[in-house]
Scaffold this active site. Structure first.
Site, PDB file in Angstrom:
ATOM      1  N   GLU A 192      21.415  65.873  13.997  1.00 28.89           N
ATOM      2  CA  GLU A 192      22.005  64.272  15.327  1.00 28.89           C
ATOM      3  C   GLU A 192      23.233  64.415  14.229  1.00 28.89           C
ATOM      4  O   GLU A 192      24.420  64.185  14.839  1.00 28.89           O
ATOM      5  CB  GLU A 192      21.338  63.264  14.431  1.00 28.89           C
ATOM      6  CG  GLU A 192      19.847  63.065  15.880  1.00 28.89           C
ATOM      7  CD  GLU A 192      19.470  61.697  14.992  1.00 28.89           C
ATOM      8  OE1 GLU A 192      19.517  60.871  15.653  1.00 28.89           O
ATOM      9  OE2 GLU A 192      18.737  62.111  14.101  1.00 28.89           O
TER      10      GLU A 192
ATOM     11  N   TYR B 185      40.370  39.593  13.569  1.00 31.54           N
ATOM     12  CA  TYR B 185      39.034  40.489  14.220  1.00 31.54           C
ATOM     13  C   TYR B 185      39.947  41.497  14.147  1.00 31.54           C
ATOM     14  O   TYR B 185      39.323  42.745  14.514  1.00 31.54           O
ATOM     15  CB  TYR B 185      38.915  39.707  15.777  1.00 31.54           C
ATOM     16  CG  TYR B 185      39.788  39.424  16.440  1.00 31.54           C
ATOM     17  CD1 TYR B 185      40.784  40.423  17.393  1.00 31.54           C
ATOM     18  CD2 TYR B 185      40.075  38.391  16.531  1.00 31.54           C
ATOM     19  CE1 TYR B 185      40.869  39.894  18.125  1.00 31.54           C
ATOM     20  CE2 TYR B 185      40.902  38.246  18.060  1.00 31.54           C
ATOM     21  CZ  TYR B 185      41.861  38.948  17.967  1.00 31.54           C
ATOM     22  OH  TYR B 185      42.812  38.212  19.109  1.00 31.54           O
TER      23      TYR B 185
ATOM     24  N   GLU C   2      20.385  50.732  10.225  1.00 27.63           N
ATOM     25  CA  GLU C   2      20.513  49.808   8.857  1.00 27.63           C
ATOM     26  C   GLU C   2      21.000  50.352   8.302  1.00 27.63           C
ATOM     27  O   GLU C   2      22.283  49.103   7.355  1.00 27.63           O
ATOM     28  CB  GLU C   2      18.803  49.477   8.043  1.00 27.63           C
ATOM     29  CG  GLU C   2      17.554  49.483   9.221  1.00 27.63           C
ATOM     30  CD  GLU C   2      16.836  50.905  10.398  1.00 27.63           C
ATOM     31  OE1 GLU C   2      16.352  50.264  10.159  1.00 27.63           O
ATOM     32  OE2 GLU C   2      17.851  51.387  10.093  1.00 27.63           O
TER      33      GLU C   2
ATOM     34  N   LYS D  49      22.532  52.796  19.032  1.00 30.99           N
ATOM     35  CA  LYS D  49      22.363  54.838  18.935  1.00 30.99           C
ATOM     36  C   LYS D  49      22.435  54.980  20.325  1.00 30.99           C
ATOM     37  O   LYS D  49      21.616  54.254  20.891  1.00 30.99           O
ATOM     38  CB  LYS D  49      21.586  55.323  18.374  1.00 30.99           C
ATOM     39  CG  LYS D  49      22.082  56.722  18.237  1.00 30.99           C
ATOM     40  CD  LYS D  49      20.766  58.034  17.807  1.00 30.99           C
ATOM     41  CE  LYS D  49      20.792  57.224  15.631  1.00 30.99           C
ATOM     42  NZ  LYS D  49      19.930  57.915  15.507  1.00 30.99           N
TER      43      LYS D  49
END
Length: 116
Positions: free
Chosen positions: A21, A53, A72, A98
């Protein structure tokens, strides 16, 4: 109190638990919600009295360039950097998704959410 949210920030990054990955990369989406007192910005109409932002996007883009194993960890890093820039926030919530995770079946996306 109020919130500022950025929804659906998209990145192609090299994260993942599996080495493969991190080599081939994948598409990710990030949502951010910050909670704070925006009353001064509302009264004065000044960017300096609120959360910009553009800063949130730059922070997120920088974190997404750093390979990580877990969603996480990515969310935690984004939260820490936002809190480092904006120390008076009541809460920061970050969701990281993902697309097409390698789970052995059909899944549009895997998503985690952290709130600190």
């Amino acid at each position: 109190m109020g919130t500022i949210a950025l929804e659906g920030l998209e990145f192609f990054s090299y994260h993942g638990f599996y080495d493969e990955e991190q080599k081939i990369g994948n598409k990710y989406s990030v949502d951010i919600v910050v909670t704070a007192d925006f009353s001064e910005a509302a009264r004065r109409d000044r960017l300096s009295a609120t959360v910009n932002y553009e800063d949130l996007y730059r922070i997120t883009a920088g974190v997404m360039k750093q390979p990580a194993r877990l969603l996480e960890h990515i969310a935690h890093q984004i939260i820490q950097e936002i809190r480092g820039k904006y120390t008076d926030l009541q809460a920061v919530e970050v969701s990281v998704s993902k697309f097409n995770p390698p789970i052995g079946g059909v899944c549009h996306r895997a998503k985690i959410t952290l709130k600190e």
